[in-house]
Write an enzyme that holds these catalytic residues in place. Structure first.
Site, PDB file in Angstrom:
ATOM      1  N   ARG A 205       0.854  -1.195   0.000  1.00 33.71           N
ATOM      2  CA  ARG A 205       0.000   0.000   0.000  1.00 33.71           C
ATOM      3  C   ARG A 205       0.889   1.243   0.000  1.00 33.71           C
ATOM      4  NH1 ARG A 205      -1.317   1.614   4.647  1.00 33.71           N
ATOM      5  NH2 ARG A 205      -2.223  -0.342   5.382  1.00 33.71           N
TER       6      ARG A 205
ATOM      7  N   TYR B 142     -16.337  17.707 -14.544  1.00 29.17           N
ATOM      8  CA  TYR B 142     -16.731  16.298 -14.578  1.00 29.17           C
ATOM      9  C   TYR B 142     -17.801  16.035 -13.511  1.00 29.17           C
ATOM     10  CZ  TYR B 142     -16.364  11.237 -14.229  1.00 29.17           C
ATOM     11  OH  TYR B 142     -16.657   9.911 -14.196  1.00 29.17           O
TER      12      TYR B 142
ATOM     13  N   ASP C 189      -7.294  19.830 -13.215  1.00 32.43           N
ATOM     14  CA  ASP C 189      -7.613  18.521 -13.784  1.00 32.43           C
ATOM     15  C   ASP C 189      -7.198  18.577 -15.250  1.00 32.43           C
ATOM     16  OD1 ASP C 189      -8.844  16.334 -15.015  1.00 32.43           O
ATOM     17  OD2 ASP C 189     -10.630  16.413 -13.737  1.00 32.43           O
TER      18      ASP C 189
ATOM     19  N   LYS D 266      -8.255   7.693 -18.815  1.00 31.38           N
ATOM     20  CA  LYS D 266      -8.541   8.265 -20.131  1.00 31.38           C
ATOM     21  C   LYS D 266      -7.292   8.241 -21.013  1.00 31.38           C
ATOM     22  CE  LYS D 266     -12.342   8.939 -17.828  1.00 31.38           C
ATOM     23  NZ  LYS D 266     -12.669  10.161 -17.117  1.00 31.38           N
TER      24      LYS D 266
HETATM   25  C1  LIG Z   1     -13.227  10.541 -15.873  1.00 29.32           C
HETATM   26  C2  LIG Z   1     -12.865  11.836 -15.303  1.00 29.32           C
HETATM   27  C3  LIG Z   1     -12.635  11.983 -13.930  1.00 29.32           C
HETATM   28  C4  LIG Z   1     -12.821  10.854 -12.953  1.00 29.32           C
HETATM   29  O1  LIG Z   1     -11.868   9.849 -13.131  1.00 29.32           O
HETATM   30  P1  LIG Z   1     -12.137   8.292 -12.849  1.00 29.32           P
HETATM   31  O2  LIG Z   1     -10.876   7.651 -13.281  1.00 29.32           O
HETATM   32  O3  LIG Z   1     -13.340   7.886 -13.644  1.00 29.32           O
HETATM   33  O4  LIG Z   1     -12.387   8.170 -11.378  1.00 29.32           O
HETATM   34  C5  LIG Z   1     -12.250  13.237 -13.476  1.00 29.32           C
HETATM   35  N1  LIG Z   1     -12.103  14.277 -14.315  1.00 29.32           N
HETATM   36  C6  LIG Z   1     -12.317  14.170 -15.635  1.00 29.32           C
HETATM   37  C7  LIG Z   1     -12.133  15.359 -16.517  1.00 29.32           C
HETATM   38  C8  LIG Z   1     -12.713  12.951 -16.179  1.00 29.32           C
HETATM   39  O5  LIG Z   1     -12.944  12.857 -17.489  1.00 29.32           O
END
Ligand SMILES: *Cc1c(COP(=O)(O)O)cnc(C)c1O
Length: 380
Positions: A46, A98, A170, A195
């Site tokens: 962890r 998001y 982000d 992504k």
């Molecule tokens: C998908 C996404 C998230 C969340 O991420 P997960 O891996 O699904 O938990 C946060 N911000 C953006 C812009 C996203 O596209």
């Protein structure tokens, strides 16, 4: 080292044991010690795992940071950032973000006494009015999901620095191929590595990258103390994905441009949201802070009709109707009923996420096939 070399070599060294070029998958929960505390840098998985360390170093290198942290999902990474705060603190967040981030902020962290202000940040000067002595964090996304708004990172940094507030960006949509927020002075970069970083729709993962040691130490403490880490197999897959990030992104951008232009000229399309258009309200800022415009596009068909939008996404054959984005395959989504269903309709529509909005994650297939697919789906 240039970016296209960093994706392959950044933070990477052949494995110490046998010189394996790809970091081995250390599928273990614990590490042998010769005497209590006598170990080779790894005690319990962890806290640290060599495969995850390799990934974390690669992430830090890509974003021009000093420290990388990998988590079990993008939301787990955001959750860790929020745990830097305490009850009574305030956060100013972009209002177009998001849906899951909005849900985490409002349904979880508001319960712990953290106050959120969701505001339009297309003009960074808007932020200043919401700052008070409790403001500890500015949370932004750029381009935003799904309206493709662009937030001026440099201008936001200036406001954050002036008031001694942390700024987190982000960077999921842009990826470090297009922009590195730390270079502009942001404190924390966050990714849903699910992504573009992973890039092959085969894992769920989150990442944080920072420059500052003090913030990094706090985040490492939270990562270990709360435990939302990613496993070694997923770390390996993300590392493998990163190796081709630059070539994938190049094609995502080329295909994205062709499709944005195709849609803008289509008689059945009312509005296309893509920061590469000169008439995009913040096109100049996009040009300043991004190297290209990416493969994410949102659009509304003529008539702005819910049922018609559903029919269009159902008709697509090469584009897959699915949540998520950033993989090699093209995906289409209907934010109002999918990714952004967790945002109340009134709040959603205020930011432009109307019931008829369709979001495309343009993949790296042959663009002719993608355009043909859109042509047949839109000919209803
Ligand atoms: C998908 C996404 C998230 C969340 O991420 P997960 O891996 O699904 O938990 C946060 N911000 C953006 C812009 C996203 O596209």
């Amino acid at each position: 080292m240039k970016f296209n070399t960093k994706t392959i070599h950044g933070g990477q060294k052949p494995d110490k044991a046998y010189g394996a070029v790809m970091p081995p998958i250390y599928q273990t929960s614990t590490f042998a010690q010769s005497t209590p505390g006598g170990h080779k840098g790894y005690e319990y998985a962890r806290t640290h795992n060599p495969t995850r360390t390799a990934l974390e170093n690669a992430l830090a290198s890509l974003e021009n940071g000093n420290y990388g942290l990998a988590f079990g999902s993008g939301l787990a990474a955001i959750d860790a950032v929020m745990k830097l705060l305490k009850s009574g603190d305030e956060v100013i967040s972009t209002n177009d973000l998001y849906g899951g981030t909005y849900r985490l902020f409002t349904k979880i962290f508001e319960n712990y006494g953290i106050k959120f202000h969701f505001i339009g940040m297309e003009n960074a000067a808007n932020i200043e009015a919401y700052i008070n002595e409790n403001t500890k964090l500015i949370w932004t996304e750029t381009p935003t999901n799904p309206m493709m708004n662009i937030i001026d990172i440099e201008a936001t940094v200036a406001i954050a620095k002036k008031h001694n507030i942390m700024l987190a960006v982000d960077n999921t949509f842009a990826t470090p191929y297009l922009q590195c927020p730390l270079d502009f002075g942001a404190d924390i970069v966050m990714h849903s590595a699910t992504k573009y970083i992973g890039g092959h729709s085969d894992l769920v993962m989150g990442a944080l990258i920072v420059k500052d040691k003090e913030i990094a130490d706090k985040l490492y403490f939270i990562q270990n103390a709360s435990g939302a880490i990613c496993g070694p197999m997923d770390s390996f897959l993300a590392l493998r994905g990163i190796k081709t990030l630059h070539v994938r992104m190049q094609r995502h951008c080329e295909n994205g441009k062709a499709i944005a232009e195709y849609l803008a000229a289509h008689p059945n399309v009312e509005k296309v949201y893509w920061p590469g258009f000169e008439n995009h309200p913040n096109h100049d800022i996009a040009k300043k802070q991004m190297d290209d415009f990416g493969g994410m596009i949102s659009f509304v068909a003529k008539g702005n009709d819910y049922d018609q939008a559903i029919k269009i996404v159902e008709n697509l054959k090469v584009f897959t109707l699915a949540e998520s984005l950033g993989g090699v395959e093209s995906l289409a989504g209907h934010p109002a009923s999918m990714t952004h269903a967790s945002i109340p309709k009134a709040a959603r529509e205020k930011t432009g996420v109307v019931d008829a909005l369709i979001r495309l994650s343009v993949g790296i297939e042959d663009v002719d096939d993608l355009i043909e697919d859109l042509a047949q789906a839109l000919s209803i």
